[in-house]
Design an enzyme around this catalytic site. Structure first.
Site, PDB file in Angstrom:
ATOM      1  N   TYR A  70       0.844  -1.205   0.000  1.00 47.41           N
ATOM      2  CA  TYR A  70       0.000   0.000   0.000  1.00 47.41           C
ATOM      3  C   TYR A  70       0.877   1.251   0.000  1.00 47.41           C
ATOM      4  O   TYR A  70       0.972   1.963  -0.970  1.00 47.41           O
ATOM      5  CB  TYR A  70      -0.952  -0.025   1.191  1.00 47.41           C
ATOM      6  CG  TYR A  70      -1.965   1.107   1.149  1.00 47.41           C
ATOM      7  CD1 TYR A  70      -3.078   1.018   0.329  1.00 47.41           C
ATOM      8  CD2 TYR A  70      -1.793   2.259   1.912  1.00 47.41           C
ATOM      9  CE1 TYR A  70      -4.010   2.055   0.265  1.00 47.41           C
ATOM     10  CE2 TYR A  70      -2.704   3.291   1.862  1.00 47.41           C
ATOM     11  CZ  TYR A  70      -3.812   3.193   1.041  1.00 47.41           C
ATOM     12  OH  TYR A  70      -4.714   4.222   0.982  1.00 47.41           O
ATOM     13  N   SER A 124      -6.436   0.987  -4.461  1.00 46.30           N
ATOM     14  CA  SER A 124      -6.546   2.406  -4.162  1.00 46.30           C
ATOM     15  C   SER A 124      -5.170   3.061  -4.302  1.00 46.30           C
ATOM     16  O   SER A 124      -4.601   3.049  -5.387  1.00 46.30           O
ATOM     17  CB  SER A 124      -7.154   2.605  -2.763  1.00 46.30           C
ATOM     18  OG  SER A 124      -7.572   3.922  -2.570  1.00 46.30           O
ATOM     19  N   ASP A 156     -17.723   3.609  -7.853  1.00 51.88           N
ATOM     20  CA  ASP A 156     -16.642   4.032  -6.965  1.00 51.88           C
ATOM     21  C   ASP A 156     -16.581   5.554  -6.967  1.00 51.88           C
ATOM     22  O   ASP A 156     -16.129   6.165  -7.932  1.00 51.88           O
ATOM     23  CB  ASP A 156     -15.308   3.440  -7.438  1.00 51.88           C
ATOM     24  CG  ASP A 156     -14.179   3.689  -6.432  1.00 51.88           C
ATOM     25  OD1 ASP A 156     -14.373   4.493  -5.501  1.00 51.88           O
ATOM     26  OD2 ASP A 156     -13.115   3.073  -6.591  1.00 51.88           O
ATOM     27  N   HIS A 190     -15.767   1.390  -3.953  1.00 47.08           N
ATOM     28  CA  HIS A 190     -14.342   1.310  -3.657  1.00 47.08           C
ATOM     29  C   HIS A 190     -13.978   0.020  -2.925  1.00 47.08           C
ATOM     30  O   HIS A 190     -12.805  -0.303  -2.801  1.00 47.08           O
ATOM     31  CB  HIS A 190     -13.924   2.526  -2.837  1.00 47.08           C
ATOM     32  CG  HIS A 190     -12.465   2.821  -2.889  1.00 47.08           C
ATOM     33  ND1 HIS A 190     -11.786   3.061  -4.058  1.00 47.08           N
ATOM     34  CD2 HIS A 190     -11.530   2.907  -1.896  1.00 47.08           C
ATOM     35  CE1 HIS A 190     -10.515   3.286  -3.810  1.00 47.08           C
ATOM     36  NE2 HIS A 190     -10.330   3.190  -2.498  1.00 47.08           N
TER      37      HIS A 190
END
Length: 714
Positions: free
Chosen positions: A484, A564, A647, A682
């Site tokens: 991430y 993301s 999203d 999302h």
């Protein structure tokens, strides 16, 4: 798979579909995507944007909708013939099919918790009247919509437990509708709140609750318009939303967002204001016990967006806070809020390991620490003297510890990569724990081992990484590397059936705790944001190199995945090192770094990414933006981009444009596909059947392109 159909778009101009057969090795013809001559000069650079039209909302632009349909036709045809698709979907259904409980919340004499019997599309919500009472169903979201895409997003019982406010999420959107139940009867009350977003629900006794909302959007702009002018309101139970009282706003600073929380004893209400995602906030307080004429008079506690300040709990006039002021790994302080001048007294100083959370239960502080991305919980008395530590079964993550001063109990969960979340009831007086819920799963956790390694990044920084594989696995195996690296978010050990399915197929799973997260406090975060963002990509690349060099993965068996901000990570790393990566899944990624701040919540992300309209920031963003750095003439690995039409966090136009550009480039023979889900957002609120369908496709794709031999479906 729920898909947009061409029949629903009658009269629209059609996008050409490939009629050529689709091979499980290559895709010879992608759907035709119209390229325009759109470009603009930014700080002296000519920036082409040929697919800007794909930013338009799929619900209102027929050409975009047809493009989505055309892409899904090709992608579905490819995925359906992969050898592992059915096995992964069958295995995921088995692995997800176990009882799951949420951490209980106590209000009055009642206990509230979520429950899923296994394959329910949405978890139900239960209440017990007293600890020994039988669970009683309050809410069943599975009855709310035919496609099960309407979810229970949040719950908040009133102080007495007589009422329950709950938030509804539809189709994965961040917008919320808040309603109220009478807990005794289970009947829905007349209260309904709309246009709530990025909000908690905080009760004032049983009178009503506070919430945050944005102004109503223009028609048709629900999923794209920027979110400005957030305000805090108080809703009195039994009244229409039109009568809600405005508590706090900053019309002169439209970019500020505001949230309000009431201390458990009902004495204080704190308003936290921020301008972005960087955990720097201002703090104001309302003395609920001494407010005159029903007004919401605020007092400034912290001004200036320089540090993070989080109220923990109050014991009368004294309030405890967690802050990173003068402590990048956080400390705990307290102050008497009745004094005209606040004096901050340190209770728990900064240590070697960052503080990740704290609460007051009974007469002690429970402080959560993060040690090399794994959890610890330490007990202190209210003056900061250490009194003990919670005994945990190993490397893992804990959560919970809700409650208030004076309580004799609290609940917490423990999970790890090979252990689904078990929930425990803790007696804070004796330190004894008892099991509230321990899942029975269709595998043995002992069949898998979790280890932690440390490797050196490009600049010599020591980075931790978890590696999970079968207990008897010794040689190289196709490996799924996840990351991430942003927004101060820490990746800690947790269970996911999707990861275990990969392990059961014989693969290895790795999670790299790269810079940009919060694993080592503010300094670790700062080292991976703004003009340091390249460190994030370097750390992830170094993780992949380590896995190959040390023989964890095979020479052509490295898959990377992220969602993301992690989707941005996958896109940037694939651009920079296509030779290292063998297969990639970029999920709901931020792919256009020059325009991300133009939609919905994107404007908040400037804390981590910078401002595209500032020259110094632009130069950094342009250098790694996935959409703008695709290299034609270079062989790219197999890529599956995944997103969803609803999203409204990272709008799907990011993924649409990136995929169109990748397909148009001379990027080798491996497939570069996009899978677009409908009535999904999302990620949160996604029904179980869609999770199984989506991840079955993703894992089969990554397995095929890394050489993971999947067993035949039953």
């Amino acid at each position: 798979m729920n898909r947009i159909t061409a029949a629903a778009l009658a009269g629209a101009a059609l996008v050409a579909l490939s009629t050529a057969p689709v091979s499980a090795q290559t895709v010879s013809d992608y759907p035709e995507t119209r390229a325009t001559d759109t470009s603009e000069t930014i700080f002296g650079q000519q920036i082409a944007d040929p697919y800007r039209w794909l930013e338009n909302d799929v619900r209102s632009d027929a050409e975009v909708a047809n493009w989505v349909e055309a892409q899904n036709v090709v992608t579905d045809a490819y995925l359906e013939q992969l050898p592992g698709t059915e096995w992964f979907k069958e295995e995921l259904a088995k692995l997800i099919d176990y009882e799951r409980f949420g951490i209980p919340t106590k209000a009055g004499d009642r206990y509230f918790y979520s429950y899923n019997s296994g394959l329910m599309n949405q978890s139900q919500y239960f209440v017990r009247d007293g600890w020994s009472g039988e669970g009683r169903l309050l809410i069943d979201p599975n009855t709310w919509s035919a496609d099960n895409a309407t979810a229970l997003a949040d719950t908040a019982p009133s102080k007495s437990g007589d009422y329950l406010a709950y938030a509804i999420q539809d189709g994965g959107s961040d917008w919320r509708t808040i309603k109220v139940l009478d807990v005794a009867t289970g009947e829905e009350m007349s209260d309904e709140i709309r246009w709530a977003k990025f909000t908690g629900i905080s009760w004032l006794g049983d009178e009503g609750f506070f919430y945050s909302r944005f102004p109503e959007t223009e028609e048709g702009q629900d999923f794209q318009s920027l979110n400005y002018n957030q305000k805090v309101y108080f809703h009195r139970l039994g009244t229409p939303q039109s009568e809600d009282q405005l508590v706090y706003e900053t019309p002169q600073f439209k970019e500020q967002g505001h949230g309000l929380g009431v201390t458990d004893d009902g004495r204080w209400a704190f308003i936290s204001s921020s301008t972005g995602t960087d955990n720097r906030n201002e703090l104001r307080v309302i003395d609920l016990e001494n407010r005159a004429d029903g007004s919401w008079q605020t007092r400034d506690i912290v001004t200036g967006f320089e540090n993070e300040w989080s109220p923990i709990a109050s014991t009368g006039d004294t309030v405890y806070f967690m802050t990173n002021k003068d402590a990048p790994r956080y400390r705990i302080v307290r102050a008497d809020l009745t004094q005209p001048t606040l004096e901050w007294e340190e209770v728990v100083p900064q240590g070697d390991n960052p503080i990740s959370g704290a609460s007051i239960i009974g007469d002690r502080l429970v402080v959560e620490f993060m040690q090399d991305a794994s959890s610890r919980a330490v007990y202190y008395d209210l003056d900061g003297n250490r009194t003990g530590e919670l005994d945990l079964p190993g490397i893992g993550s804990i959560a919970g510890f809700g409650g208030e001063p004076g309580d004799s109990e609290t609940f917490y969960s423990f999970t790890s990569f090979n252990q689904p979340g078990a929930i425990y009831r803790l007696d804070v007086d004796t330190g004894e724990t008892q099991v509230f819920a321990e899942p029975e799963v269709a595998f043995s956790p002992d069949d898998y081992r979790v280890e932690q390694v440390f490797y050196s990044s490009k600049d010599g920084t020591r980075v931790p990484m978890f590696i999970v594989r079968g207990k008897d696995s010794t040689g190289p195996a196709p490996t799924l590397l996840y990351g991430y690296g942003g927004f101060n978010i820490s990746l800690t050990p947790s269970f996911a059936a999707t990861r275990l399915a990969w392990l059961k197929a014989g693969g290895t799973f790795a999670l790299a705790n790269i810079r940009g997260g919060g694993e080592y406090g503010k300094e670790w975060h700062d080292a991976g944001r703004l003009n340091n963002k390249q460190n994030v990509f370097d750390d992830f690349i170094a993780a992949g190199e380590y896995l190959k060099a040390e023989g964890y993965t095979t020479p052509e068996g490295l898959a990377i995945q992220g969602g993301s901000n992690g989707g941005l990570l996958v896109g940037a790393v694939t651009n920079q090192r296509p030779d290292l990566v063998d297969a990639a899944n970029a999920a709901v990624g931020v792919m256009d770094m020059l325009r991300f701040d133009r939609w919905t919540a994107g404007r908040y992300w400037v804390d981590d990414y910078g401002y595209p309209d500032r020259e110094a920031d632009f130069a950094v963003l342009r250098a790694y933006s996935p959409y703008h750095n695709i290299r034609s003439g270079v062989d790219y690995p197999a890529m599956l981009v995944t997103t969803a039409d609803t999203d409204d966090r990272v709008v799907p136009g990011h993924s649409f444009k990136y995929t169109a550009a990748l397909q148009a480039a001379d990027a080798g023979d491996e497939p570069h596909l996009i899978r677009i889900e409908t009535r999904a957002g999302h990620g949160s609120g996604k029904p179980t059947d869609k999770v199984i369908d989506e991840y079955g496709d993703i894992l089969a794709f990554l397995a095929y392109h890394t050489g993971l031999k999947v067993p035949p479906a039953e």
